[in-house]
Motif scaffolding. Structure first.
Motif, PDB file in Angstrom:
ATOM      1  N   LYS A 102      40.221  38.695  -6.895  1.00 20.77           N
ATOM      2  CA  LYS A 102      40.024  37.548  -6.001  1.00 20.77           C
ATOM      3  C   LYS A 102      40.884  37.678  -4.741  1.00 20.77           C
ATOM      4  N   LEU A 103      42.112  38.131  -4.892  1.00 14.79           N
ATOM      5  CA  LEU A 103      42.990  38.295  -3.730  1.00 14.79           C
ATOM      6  C   LEU A 103      42.461  39.371  -2.786  1.00 14.79           C
ATOM      7  N   LEU A 104      41.911  40.438  -3.331  1.00 17.72           N
ATOM      8  CA  LEU A 104      41.345  41.497  -2.491  1.00 17.72           C
ATOM      9  C   LEU A 104      40.097  41.004  -1.756  1.00 17.72           C
ATOM     10  N   ILE A 105      39.317  40.159  -2.402  1.00 16.17           N
ATOM     11  CA  ILE A 105      38.149  39.573  -1.733  1.00 16.17           C
ATOM     12  C   ILE A 105      38.608  38.723  -0.554  1.00 16.17           C
ATOM     13  N   GLU A 106      39.640  37.907  -0.775  1.00 15.60           N
ATOM     14  CA  GLU A 106      40.154  37.075   0.316  1.00 15.60           C
ATOM     15  C   GLU A 106      40.678  37.946   1.458  1.00 15.60           C
ATOM     16  N   LEU A 107      41.358  39.028   1.118  1.00 12.23           N
ATOM     17  CA  LEU A 107      41.920  39.919   2.133  1.00 12.23           C
ATOM     18  C   LEU A 107      40.832  40.639   2.915  1.00 12.23           C
ATOM     19  N   ASN A 108      39.910  41.256   2.205  1.00 11.37           N
ATOM     20  CA  ASN A 108      38.950  42.158   2.852  1.00 11.37           C
ATOM     21  C   ASN A 108      37.734  41.445   3.439  1.00 11.37           C
ATOM     22  N   ARG A 109      37.379  40.303   2.906  1.00  8.54           N
ATOM     23  CA  ARG A 109      36.170  39.622   3.374  1.00  8.54           C
ATOM     24  C   ARG A 109      36.474  38.381   4.205  1.00  8.54           C
ATOM     25  N   LYS A 110      37.614  37.744   3.950  1.00  8.52           N
ATOM     26  CA  LYS A 110      37.885  36.463   4.601  1.00  8.52           C
ATOM     27  C   LYS A 110      39.155  36.460   5.444  1.00  8.52           C
ATOM     28  N   GLY A 111      39.865  37.593   5.460  1.00  3.05           N
ATOM     29  CA  GLY A 111      41.066  37.677   6.275  1.00  3.05           C
ATOM     30  C   GLY A 111      42.263  36.963   5.706  1.00  3.05           C
ATOM     31  N   GLY A 112      42.290  36.737   4.385  1.00  3.79           N
ATOM     32  CA  GLY A 112      43.441  36.090   3.742  1.00  3.79           C
ATOM     33  C   GLY A 112      44.600  37.063   3.612  1.00  3.79           C
ATOM     34  N   LEU A 113      45.636  36.897   4.419  1.00  4.68           N
ATOM     35  CA  LEU A 113      46.750  37.841   4.488  1.00  4.68           C
ATOM     36  C   LEU A 113      47.885  37.392   3.566  1.00  4.68           C
ATOM     37  N   PRO A 114      48.302  38.242   2.622  1.00  2.93           N
ATOM     38  CA  PRO A 114      49.335  37.827   1.668  1.00  2.93           C
ATOM     39  C   PRO A 114      50.741  37.840   2.289  1.00  2.93           C
ATOM     40  N   VAL A 115      51.265  36.665   2.595  1.00  2.00           N
ATOM     41  CA  VAL A 115      52.623  36.575   3.145  1.00  2.00           C
ATOM     42  C   VAL A 115      53.661  36.435   2.038  1.00  2.00           C
ATOM     43  N   SER A 156      46.521  24.991 -11.052  1.00  2.00           N
ATOM     44  CA  SER A 156      46.011  25.903 -10.018  1.00  2.00           C
ATOM     45  C   SER A 156      46.369  27.335 -10.391  1.00  2.00           C
ATOM     46  N   GLN A 157      45.385  28.208 -10.324  1.00  2.00           N
ATOM     47  CA  GLN A 157      45.553  29.617 -10.666  1.00  2.00           C
ATOM     48  C   GLN A 157      45.000  30.469  -9.537  1.00  2.00           C
ATOM     49  N   LEU A 158      45.514  31.683  -9.393  1.00  2.00           N
ATOM     50  CA  LEU A 158      45.073  32.557  -8.311  1.00  2.00           C
ATOM     51  C   LEU A 158      43.584  32.870  -8.377  1.00  2.00           C
ATOM     52  N   ASN A 159      43.000  32.829  -9.566  1.00  2.00           N
ATOM     53  CA  ASN A 159      41.575  33.138  -9.647  1.00  2.00           C
ATOM     54  C   ASN A 159      40.712  32.039  -9.037  1.00  2.00           C
ATOM     55  N   GLY A 160      41.318  30.905  -8.660  1.00  2.00           N
ATOM     56  CA  GLY A 160      40.584  29.838  -7.998  1.00  2.00           C
ATOM     57  C   GLY A 160      40.952  29.678  -6.537  1.00  2.00           C
ATOM     58  N   ILE A 161      41.588  30.695  -5.962  1.00  2.08           N
ATOM     59  CA  ILE A 161      42.101  30.566  -4.595  1.00  2.08           C
ATOM     60  C   ILE A 161      40.999  30.641  -3.544  1.00  2.08           C
ATOM     61  N   GLY A 162      39.807  31.127  -3.915  1.00  2.00           N
ATOM     62  CA  GLY A 162      38.742  31.322  -2.943  1.00  2.00           C
ATOM     63  C   GLY A 162      38.306  30.051  -2.242  1.00  2.00           C
ATOM     64  N   ASP A 163      38.114  28.956  -2.997  1.00  5.86           N
ATOM     65  CA  ASP A 163      37.711  27.693  -2.380  1.00  5.86           C
ATOM     66  C   ASP A 163      38.752  27.215  -1.377  1.00  5.86           C
ATOM     67  N   TRP A 164      40.004  27.413  -1.716  1.00  5.44           N
ATOM     68  CA  TRP A 164      41.079  26.990  -0.819  1.00  5.44           C
ATOM     69  C   TRP A 164      41.083  27.832   0.463  1.00  5.44           C
ATOM     70  N   ILE A 180      47.892  28.280   5.740  1.00  8.15           N
ATOM     71  CA  ILE A 180      48.411  29.024   4.588  1.00  8.15           C
ATOM     72  C   ILE A 180      48.020  28.305   3.310  1.00  8.15           C
ATOM     73  N   VAL A 181      47.466  29.041   2.371  1.00 13.58           N
ATOM     74  CA  VAL A 181      47.195  28.529   1.038  1.00 13.58           C
ATOM     75  C   VAL A 181      48.352  28.954   0.149  1.00 13.58           C
ATOM     76  N   TRP A 182      49.091  27.973  -0.354  1.00 14.98           N
ATOM     77  CA  TRP A 182      50.331  28.264  -1.093  1.00 14.98           C
ATOM     78  C   TRP A 182      50.134  27.998  -2.580  1.00 14.98           C
ATOM     79  N   PHE A 183      49.928  29.079  -3.319  1.00 10.89           N
ATOM     80  CA  PHE A 183      49.909  29.035  -4.791  1.00 10.89           C
ATOM     81  C   PHE A 183      51.199  29.704  -5.260  1.00 10.89           C
ATOM     82  N   GLY A 184      52.320  29.135  -4.864  1.00 10.99           N
ATOM     83  CA  GLY A 184      53.588  29.843  -4.992  1.00 10.99           C
ATOM     84  C   GLY A 184      54.499  29.392  -6.111  1.00 10.99           C
ATOM     85  N   TYR A 185      53.965  28.660  -7.094  1.00 10.95           N
ATOM     86  CA  TYR A 185      54.836  28.187  -8.164  1.00 10.95           C
ATOM     87  C   TYR A 185      54.053  28.088  -9.472  1.00 10.95           C
TER      88      TYR A 185
END
Length: 534
Positions: A231-244, A290-298, A319-324
């Motif tokens: 899911k994170l790679l999809i956000e990165l490569n298709r939607k420009g979600g950059l992991p900070v 909230s889990q990383l596998n649901g980050i796409g909608d966010w 920024i979508v923060w799933f940090g805890y």
């Protein structure tokens, strides 16, 4: 007297080093533990292949020592036909060859599994070396010369300097003093450290985290980690979600923060500041379960926010923060996970404040328990962490006790504009407040409450919508506790109108706060449930 000679300062430094080492242990120890399952499976497969090979070789040897085989090879007469004996001979030999090949493959797989495990274990060992090296800098009386590194990775003075920095500003100064070659070396050698250290420019953190993510994708870790990486790679490569920020192997759950900026994608050959020229910075803080596998909608909501900011003449960075470690139904009544999450979010927001353009407007939006966490972080900080607007949607409730050990310390939202909404159909948020975090954010002095129960945007001429005239955009009611189309209870059909979904009244009002400083609809306005019931 230097500041480090003060015992309070020394304890603070020691605490930071221990926390950093603990995070490293979670990261690399977590990976090593997951990979040990692969090692165990490979050992079992190797042992099975070895047993099969022994049996096949024994059968072949027995056949080759038999009288029937000797007679057949000598060309003598036998009870079985020559074709039958030839087939039998080939079967035994093929079985032995196949078993031997399988054993060789199993041994190679086991070797690779051990190497992968040893790599993560060596990172763990290096983290220990960094911690010891940092301890050596805390007090001159500490002699770390005999244990300041490993044979493969001696203590790294530049790494130690970064680890010892107290604030994002000090980290930035230490990073700026390094040569380009040294920055590249540190990022390549310690990507998890560089990718998550507040004060290091976002472009370097993103590159380091992308490297970690792509490397992790080459190994099967099992679910949920494999799905989260996908899911994170999809956000990165298709939607420009950059992991900070990124921690795939936290002992509780994987965590990450993804940055979305219009027109900005990751280019490893051309690193540049993704926040340059940004006018509005928004942070979406996820809530319960909230889990990383649901980050796409966010990520979709982040892109929608940026689009509306652009329409208003600005440049958005969301920024979508799933940090805890987010709570489940059993642990939600406690504030424990909010406290830990708020401490982490505090550091993240301080780093963001240092990285963002000084005139950018920063808005933090917390959903459900995410609002419990976000309000605790901002309200506990004397400087409000650079947050201009603080929005709660479907809040699970707040606590008025500030972070820290002082039992009398209370939160203070001075200097921050507070907004809140809870849908009339959101029973779960109200149930969440029957707990040690009972405060409705809408009840805070000076807070502005807005509706999320449907209605219309202002008319085209700017007037309020009425029965006679309502030519603005119709807005959806939020049908439960969900942020998108999930509602409160999962159903086999979409339930549109979530708090963060484009087209809902809640989302329209959030955009109004971000772009104009106020909601776009009037509470109880035409088309809302309150108006209809009235």
């Amino acid at each position: 007297m230097s500041s480090l000679e003060h015992p309070v300062e020394m304890l603070r430094r020691l605490s930071r080093i221990v926390v950093q080492y603990g995070n490293d242990v979670e990261t690399y120890g977590g990976r090593a533990n997951l990979l040990m399952a692969d090692v165990t499976e490979a050992i079992t497969a190797r042992d099975t292949a070895h047993h099969t090979t022994v049996m096949a070789e024994t059968e072949l040897s027995t056949w080759m020592r038999s009288d029937e085989y000797s007679q057949w090879i000598a060309g003598a007469n036998t009870d079985a036909t020559s074709a039958t004996l030839l087939a039998r001979n080939e079967r035994y030999r093929d079985s032995a060859t196949t078993a031997q090949d399988s054993l060789a493959q199993a041994e190679e797989t086991l070797t690779e599994a051990w190497m992968a495990w040893e790599t993560q274990f060596s990172f763990w060992d290096d983290a220990y070396a960094r911690a010891v090296a940092s301890l050596a800098g805390v007090d001159a009386r500490f002699d770390g010369s005999s244990d300041s590194g490993t044979v493969s990775n001696p203590a790294d003075p530049n790494l130690t300097r970064l680890a010892d920095a107290d604030t994002p500003e000090e980290v930035a100064a230490a990073w700026d003093s390094l040569s380009d070659a040294e920055r590249e070396r540190l990022a390549a050698t310690y990507p998890e450290f560089v990718g998550n250290l507040e004060g290091i420019p976002y472009e370097y953190r993103i590159a380091a985290n992308v490297a970690v993510l792509e490397e992790a994708s080459e190994t099967s870790w099992g679910d949920p980690t494999d799905t989260e990486i996908e899911k994170l790679l999809i956000e990165l490569n298709r939607k420009g979600g950059l992991p900070v920020s990124l921690n795939l192997f936290d002992k509780n759950q994987g965590t990450a923060a993804l940055l979305y900026v219009d027109g900005v994608t990751f280019d490893p050959d051309k690193l540049s500041d993704p926040l340059a020229g940004v006018t509005n910075v928004s942070v979406l803080v996820a809530g319960m379960m909230s889990q990383l596998n649901g980050i796409g909608d966010w990520g979709g909501s982040a892109a929608d926010m940026n689009d509306y900011i652009a329409e208003a003449g600005g440049t958005g960075a969301t920024i979508v923060w799933f940090g805890y470690d987010s709570p489940n139904f059993a642990t939600e009544p406690s504030t424990a996970q909010a406290v830990v999450g708020a401490e982490t979010l505090t550091g993240f927001l301080r780093g963001l404040d240092q990285a963002a353009p000084p005139n950018a407007v920063t808005t933090v939006i917390g959903h459900s328990y995410g609002s419990t966490t976000a309000f605790l972080a901002v309200g506990s900080a004397a400087d409000n962490l650079g947050v201009d607007n603080l929005i709660a949607v479907g809040s699970a409730g707040l606590t008025d006790h500030a972070l820290g050990t002082d039992p009398d310390a209370r939160v203070d939202y001075s200097g921050t504009n507070v907004f809140a909404t809870t849908s009339p159909d959101d029973a779960l948020a109200r149930i969440g407040r029957l707990s040690p975090h009972p405060i409705d954010p809408g009840s805070i002095d000076g807070a502005v409450s807005f509706d999320s129960d449907g209605g219309y945007t202002p008319n085209l001429d700017g007037s309020e919508p009425t029965w006679e005239q309502h030519d603005g955009t119709p807005l959806l009611n939020t049908p439960g506790h969900g942020t998108h189309s999930e509602g409160t209870i999962p159903l086999p059909w979409d339930q549109p109108g979530g708090y963060l979904q484009d087209g809902s009244e809640s989302f329209a009002n959030i955009i109004g706060v971000i772009t104009d400083g106020e909601p776009v609809t009037t509470p109880g306005g035409f088309g809302s449930q309150n108006a209809l019931q009235g």
